[in-house]
Write a protein that holds these residues in place. Structure first.
Motif, PDB file in Angstrom:
ATOM      1  N   ARG A 198       0.815  -1.209   0.000  1.00  0.00           N
ATOM      2  CA  ARG A 198       0.000   0.000   0.000  1.00  0.00           C
ATOM      3  C   ARG A 198       0.854   1.266   0.000  1.00  0.00           C
ATOM      4  NH1 ARG A 198      -4.285   2.082   4.538  1.00  0.00           N
ATOM      5  NH2 ARG A 198      -5.800   2.997   3.104  1.00  0.00           N
ATOM      6  N   ASN A 199       1.964   1.246   0.737  1.00  0.00           N
ATOM      7  CA  ASN A 199       2.831   2.423   0.816  1.00  0.00           C
ATOM      8  C   ASN A 199       3.488   2.709  -0.535  1.00  0.00           C
ATOM      9  OD1 ASN A 199       2.425   2.950   3.616  1.00  0.00           O
ATOM     10  ND2 ASN A 199       3.819   1.277   4.097  1.00  0.00           N
ATOM     11  N   GLN A 200       3.904   1.669  -1.219  1.00  0.00           N
ATOM     12  CA  GLN A 200       4.502   1.850  -2.538  1.00  0.00           C
ATOM     13  C   GLN A 200       3.495   2.456  -3.508  1.00  0.00           C
ATOM     14  OE1 GLN A 200       5.897  -1.769  -4.347  1.00  0.00           O
ATOM     15  NE2 GLN A 200       6.707  -0.730  -6.154  1.00  0.00           N
ATOM     16  N   LYS A 201       2.286   1.915  -3.510  1.00  0.00           N
ATOM     17  CA  LYS A 201       1.256   2.419  -4.412  1.00  0.00           C
ATOM     18  C   LYS A 201       0.927   3.874  -4.107  1.00  0.00           C
ATOM     19  CE  LYS A 201      -3.424   1.493  -6.100  1.00  0.00           C
ATOM     20  NZ  LYS A 201      -4.641   0.654  -5.965  1.00  0.00           N
ATOM     21  N   LEU A 202       0.873   4.213  -2.803  1.00  0.00           N
ATOM     22  CA  LEU A 202       0.578   5.596  -2.410  1.00  0.00           C
ATOM     23  C   LEU A 202       1.623   6.554  -2.965  1.00  0.00           C
ATOM     24  CD1 LEU A 202      -0.917   7.768  -0.753  1.00  0.00           C
ATOM     25  CD2 LEU A 202       0.497   7.076   1.211  1.00  0.00           C
ATOM     26  N   VAL A 203       2.882   6.232  -2.765  1.00  0.00           N
ATOM     27  CA  VAL A 203       3.955   7.122  -3.229  1.00  0.00           C
ATOM     28  C   VAL A 203       3.972   7.200  -4.742  1.00  0.00           C
ATOM     29  CG1 VAL A 203       6.469   7.442  -3.316  1.00  0.00           C
ATOM     30  CG2 VAL A 203       5.357   6.851  -1.156  1.00  0.00           C
ATOM     31  N   GLU A 204       3.729   6.087  -5.418  1.00  0.00           N
ATOM     32  CA  GLU A 204       3.674   6.115  -6.879  1.00  0.00           C
ATOM     33  C   GLU A 204       2.555   7.032  -7.368  1.00  0.00           C
ATOM     34  OE1 GLU A 204       5.408   1.609  -7.845  1.00  0.00           O
ATOM     35  OE2 GLU A 204       3.231   1.998  -7.817  1.00  0.00           O
ATOM     36  N   ASN A 205       1.428   6.990  -6.698  1.00  0.00           N
ATOM     37  CA  ASN A 205       0.310   7.861  -7.085  1.00  0.00           C
ATOM     38  C   ASN A 205       0.628   9.333  -6.804  1.00  0.00           C
ATOM     39  OD1 ASN A 205      -1.312   5.795  -8.030  1.00  0.00           O
ATOM     40  ND2 ASN A 205      -2.323   5.453  -6.060  1.00  0.00           N
ATOM     41  N   LEU A 206       1.275   9.588  -5.676  1.00  0.00           N
ATOM     42  CA  LEU A 206       1.654  10.975  -5.360  1.00  0.00           C
ATOM     43  C   LEU A 206       2.650  11.511  -6.374  1.00  0.00           C
ATOM     44  CD1 LEU A 206       1.972  10.824  -1.456  1.00  0.00           C
ATOM     45  CD2 LEU A 206       0.192  11.978  -2.776  1.00  0.00           C
ATOM     46  N   ASN A 207       3.563  10.675  -6.805  1.00  0.00           N
ATOM     47  CA  ASN A 207       4.559  11.114  -7.784  1.00  0.00           C
ATOM     48  C   ASN A 207       3.931  11.488  -9.122  1.00  0.00           C
ATOM     49  OD1 ASN A 207       6.737  10.901  -6.079  1.00  0.00           O
ATOM     50  ND2 ASN A 207       7.358   8.874  -6.790  1.00  0.00           N
ATOM     51  N   LYS A 208       2.757  10.932  -9.408  1.00  0.00           N
ATOM     52  CA  LYS A 208       2.076  11.263 -10.663  1.00  0.00           C
ATOM     53  C   LYS A 208       1.415  12.634 -10.618  1.00  0.00           C
ATOM     54  CE  LYS A 208       1.090   6.397 -11.713  1.00  0.00           C
ATOM     55  NZ  LYS A 208       0.007   5.370 -11.794  1.00  0.00           N
ATOM     56  N   LYS A 209       1.182  13.128  -9.409  1.00  0.00           N
ATOM     57  CA  LYS A 209       0.549  14.442  -9.268  1.00  0.00           C
ATOM     58  C   LYS A 209       1.521  15.539  -9.686  1.00  0.00           C
ATOM     59  CE  LYS A 209      -3.103  12.545  -7.393  1.00  0.00           C
ATOM     60  NZ  LYS A 209      -4.360  12.416  -8.164  1.00  0.00           N
ATOM     61  N   LYS A 210       0.986  16.567 -10.333  1.00  0.00           N
ATOM     62  CA  LYS A 210       1.825  17.669 -10.800  1.00  0.00           C
ATOM     63  C   LYS A 210       1.996  18.759  -9.749  1.00  0.00           C
ATOM     64  CE  LYS A 210       0.666  16.936 -15.666  1.00  0.00           C
ATOM     65  NZ  LYS A 210       0.111  17.535 -16.911  1.00  0.00           N
ATOM     66  N   ASN A 211       1.396  18.564  -8.582  1.00  0.00           N
ATOM     67  CA  ASN A 211       1.492  19.565  -7.517  1.00  0.00           C
ATOM     68  C   ASN A 211       2.934  19.756  -7.057  1.00  0.00           C
ATOM     69  OD1 ASN A 211      -1.083  17.965  -7.401  1.00  0.00           O
ATOM     70  ND2 ASN A 211      -1.671  19.624  -6.040  1.00  0.00           N
ATOM     71  N   PRO A 212       3.275  20.948  -6.559  1.00  0.00           N
ATOM     72  CA  PRO A 212       4.570  21.116  -5.891  1.00  0.00           C
ATOM     73  C   PRO A 212       4.650  20.175  -4.687  1.00  0.00           C
ATOM     74  CG  PRO A 212       3.507  23.236  -6.265  1.00  0.00           C
ATOM     75  CD  PRO A 212       2.483  22.189  -6.558  1.00  0.00           C
ATOM     76  N   LYS A 213       5.848  19.650  -4.425  1.00  0.00           N
ATOM     77  CA  LYS A 213       5.984  18.633  -3.378  1.00  0.00           C
ATOM     78  C   LYS A 213       7.141  18.961  -2.441  1.00  0.00           C
ATOM     79  CE  LYS A 213       4.292  14.977  -6.489  1.00  0.00           C
ATOM     80  NZ  LYS A 213       4.296  15.768  -7.737  1.00  0.00           N
ATOM     81  N   ILE A 214       6.886  18.779  -1.149  1.00  0.00           N
ATOM     82  CA  ILE A 214       7.894  18.998  -0.112  1.00  0.00           C
ATOM     83  C   ILE A 214       8.028  17.719   0.707  1.00  0.00           C
ATOM     84  CG2 ILE A 214       8.483  20.264   1.995  1.00  0.00           C
ATOM     85  CD1 ILE A 214       6.932  22.650   0.894  1.00  0.00           C
ATOM     86  N   SER A 215       9.253  17.287   0.943  1.00  0.00           N
ATOM     87  CA  SER A 215       9.504  16.174   1.862  1.00  0.00           C
ATOM     88  C   SER A 215      10.050  16.704   3.189  1.00  0.00           C
ATOM     89  CB  SER A 215      10.509  15.184   1.267  1.00  0.00           C
ATOM     90  OG  SER A 215       9.896  14.341   0.327  1.00  0.00           O
ATOM     91  N   VAL A 216       9.637  16.053   4.266  1.00  0.00           N
ATOM     92  CA  VAL A 216      10.110  16.415   5.602  1.00  0.00           C
ATOM     93  C   VAL A 216      11.270  15.500   5.973  1.00  0.00           C
ATOM     94  CG1 VAL A 216       9.501  16.599   8.037  1.00  0.00           C
ATOM     95  CG2 VAL A 216       7.836  17.247   6.287  1.00  0.00           C
ATOM     96  N   ASP A 217      12.419  16.065   6.124  1.00  0.00           N
ATOM     97  CA  ASP A 217      13.686  15.434   6.516  1.00  0.00           C
ATOM     98  C   ASP A 217      14.304  14.608   5.403  1.00  0.00           C
ATOM     99  OD1 ASP A 217      15.794  15.197   8.237  1.00  0.00           O
ATOM    100  OD2 ASP A 217      14.992  13.448   9.293  1.00  0.00           O
ATOM    101  N   ILE A 218      13.530  13.692   4.782  1.00  0.00           N
ATOM    102  CA  ILE A 218      14.063  12.880   3.692  1.00  0.00           C
ATOM    103  C   ILE A 218      12.886  12.381   2.848  1.00  0.00           C
ATOM    104  CG2 ILE A 218      14.011  10.705   5.002  1.00  0.00           C
ATOM    105  CD1 ILE A 218      16.701   9.993   3.662  1.00  0.00           C
ATOM    106  N   PRO A 219      13.019  12.310   1.538  1.00  0.00           N
ATOM    107  CA  PRO A 219      11.915  11.782   0.735  1.00  0.00           C
ATOM    108  C   PRO A 219      11.589  10.337   1.130  1.00  0.00           C
ATOM    109  CG  PRO A 219      13.468  12.955  -0.657  1.00  0.00           C
ATOM    110  CD  PRO A 219      14.114  12.835   0.687  1.00  0.00           C
ATOM    111  N   SER A 220      10.326  10.039   1.281  1.00  0.00           N
ATOM    112  CA  SER A 220       9.916   8.703   1.700  1.00  0.00           C
ATOM    113  C   SER A 220      10.374   7.652   0.691  1.00  0.00           C
ATOM    114  CB  SER A 220       8.398   8.644   1.850  1.00  0.00           C
ATOM    115  OG  SER A 220       7.987   9.409   2.964  1.00  0.00           O
ATOM    116  N   GLY A 221      10.963   6.595   1.223  1.00  0.00           N
ATOM    117  CA  GLY A 221      11.493   5.531   0.375  1.00  0.00           C
ATOM    118  C   GLY A 221      12.983   5.624   0.160  1.00  0.00           C
ATOM    119  N   MET A 222      13.594   6.766   0.470  1.00  0.00           N
ATOM    120  CA  MET A 222      15.033   6.942   0.291  1.00  0.00           C
ATOM    121  C   MET A 222      15.776   6.517   1.558  1.00  0.00           C
ATOM    122  SD  MET A 222      17.251  10.414  -0.469  1.00  0.00           S
ATOM    123  CE  MET A 222      16.390  10.846  -1.973  1.00  0.00           C
ATOM    124  N   PHE A 223      16.892   5.815   1.375  1.00  0.00           N
ATOM    125  CA  PHE A 223      17.770   5.497   2.493  1.00  0.00           C
ATOM    126  C   PHE A 223      18.723   6.663   2.725  1.00  0.00           C
ATOM    127  CE2 PHE A 223      17.167   1.044   0.671  1.00  0.00           C
ATOM    128  CZ  PHE A 223      16.104   0.763   1.517  1.00  0.00           C
TER     129      PHE A 223
END
Length: 506
Positions: free
Chosen positions: A139-164
């Protein structure tokens, strides 16, 4: 600035909570407040926010950010996983605080697709923080994939989710694609490598006042070049000095049809401040050099290509720009290196000549500086799977050969024989043009001639190069700026450095 691992950052948090003292939830509040202040300064006041919160402390930051944004007058919708509310202690506290505010909509992740999205709203990613230990799935993977498709400006807090934070992600890993990452206290190593750094977007470092004693004493071999380090390295000119105090550099390169490279390197050496600057080049370039770079003195090194490089005493050499790899040129370089033993700078075709036979690397004088781009590095030392592995190999080779390696990249890395790494964060994609590396060679050679140590010359030189490129991009654009514009902007950067030294009374 030190780069800390995720484990060190966790320890810094714990140490701060114990020694300040401050509760963990109030430390979270401090981090969220820093994010909101940045957002308020950079977003329009009528902006809408969609905040996506996970169950861990990164989600707690998100809940706190949502609450603060709402209280400052912003319209906020919060998304979380209603099916799994096993929050961390601090996250649960901030979730309850948020629930008490009636004006904020709390929605399940699944509702994202049912909403009519405001395309101007800013998406805030507070799903997973630096503690993530495995790739996103389900579910988390699908959520992030769907968010990435959005053209909205995006901000990550501390680190982008999914990145080590400290290591390479696999190529097929799903990572939130941020336009801006608001990270706490220090850079994360993964922001500085091309395979992962592109997901972070612009990085803003927010000082959340973690315990300074811990930060000062924590050990790290990875650093980001910052203004504090540059101010320590830079040496203003003595009022009573003369040209002999600032060294003699000899820029060696050029061949028929490739004189522009050595012209750029020579001009860069002059503008970087060497006391005496010579250009050793083939005779076919004499008129070009004397016309385009009259302040530099000419040394004839052959006819159409360099066929001889003579040693001049008390001189620092920068060799390779536009030199070519003809047999006679290779022979002249190898003969020179067999008898010259002081630190020098090697770039471009000089490195290509050395890469032909691995034993030639042992001819590089100790404490010298080499400046390969990734392909040149591969020819010298072998292939690697990614930039993380390439950096590890560079550490080994810098130590083995006792040299400084300037590994050119979007965030160029300077690797020392003691295996320290300095990442440079000045510069921009306008440098992605032929001739930019020649300018860097001239700058570093000039600084080495001025009695900066090899490490100092490399660190300061790379920073100057990038800072001048940033200034050039502001004037001419990244598309239109030329390497010559970078040379011209060096003066403005030196003016800034001198003012900084004077201001602090150093």
């Amino acid at each position: 600035m030190k780069i800390f691992t995720k484990d060190q950052i966790k320890l810094a948090d714990q140490y701060t909570v114990e020694k300040e003292p401050i509760s963990a939830v109030n430390l979270m509040e401090r981090a969220a407040s820093g994010c909101v202040e940045w957002i308020e300064q950079n977003a329009k006041h009528d902006t809408k926010f969609y905040v996506f919160c996970g169950n861990g402390n990164n989600g707690g930051d998100g809940f706190a950010i949502a609450r603060m944004l709402y209280l400052r007058g912003f319209d906020v919708d919060v998304f979380f996983d209603r099916q799994n509310q096993s929050f961390s202690n601090e996250t649960l506290i901030n979730f309850k605080r948020l629930k008490d505010i009636s004006g904020i909509s709390l929605r399940d992740f699944d509702e994202m697709e049912k909403l009519r999205y405001d395309e101007n709203a800013i998406i805030i990613d507070a799903l997973f923080g630096i503690g993530l230990s495995r790739k996103l799935d389900g579910r988390n993977q699908k959520l992030v994939e769907n968010l990435n498709k959005k053209k909205n400006p995006k901000i990550s807090v501390d680190i982008p989710s999914g990145m080590f934070a400290d290591q390479m992600n696999d190529k097929d890993d799903t990572i939130f694609k941020a336009d801006v990452t608001l990270t706490f206290q220090s850079w994360k190593k993964s922001f500085l490598h091309p395979e992962t750094g592109s997901f972070a977007g612009k990085v803003a470092i927010l000082d959340i006042k973690l315990d300074q004693k811990f930060l000062d004493t924590a050990q790290s071999d990875d650093f980001v070049i910052d203004d504090e380090l540059i101010t320590k390295i830079f040496k203003p000119r003595d009022h009573f000095s003369h040209k002999g105090n600032y060294g003699k550099c000899i820029i060696s390169g050029g061949s028929y049809g490739k004189m522009g490279a050595v012209v750029l390197a020579g001009k860069a050496a002059l503008h970087a401040g060497s006391g005496l600057t010579f250009v050793l080049a083939p005779g076919c370039g004499y008129n070009i050099l004397q016309t385009s770079c009259p302040e530099a003195m000419f040394i004839n090194g052959g006819e159409k290509v360099i066929s001889r490089i003579k040693i001049q005493q008390n001189s620092v050499y920068g060799i390779g720009s536009g030199m070519g790899t003809e047999d006679v040129t290779a022979k002249s370089l190898l003969m020179f290196l067999e008898t010259y033993h002081d630190p020098l700078v090697l770039d471009a075709d000089a490195l290509n000549i050395l890469s032909k036979e691995k034993h030639r690397l042992n001819l590089i004088p100790k404490k010298s500086i080499i400046t390969p781009h990734p392909k040149e590095f591969e020819r010298l030392f072998g292939t690697t799977e990614n930039s993380f592995e390439r950096l590890n190999l560079a550490r080994e080779k810098a130590k083995e050969l006792n040299i400084i390696i300037v590994l050119k990249d979007h965030h160029t890395q300077i690797i020392t024989p003691k295996e320290k790494v300095y990442y440079n964060v000045t510069g921009n994609s306008g440098l992605a043009k032929g001739g930019s590396g020649d300018v860097l060679t001239g700058i570093i050679t000039s600084l080495l001639a001025q009695k900066y140590s090899s490490e100092e010359a490399a660190v300061l030189g790379v920073w100057l190069h990038g800072k001048s490129a940033d200034s050039a991009a502001e004037k001419y654009s990244k598309e239109s700026m030329q390497p010559g514009n970078v040379v011209q902007e060096l003066g403005n950067v030196f003016l800034e450095l001198n003012k900084r030294k004077f201001f602090f009374g150093i």
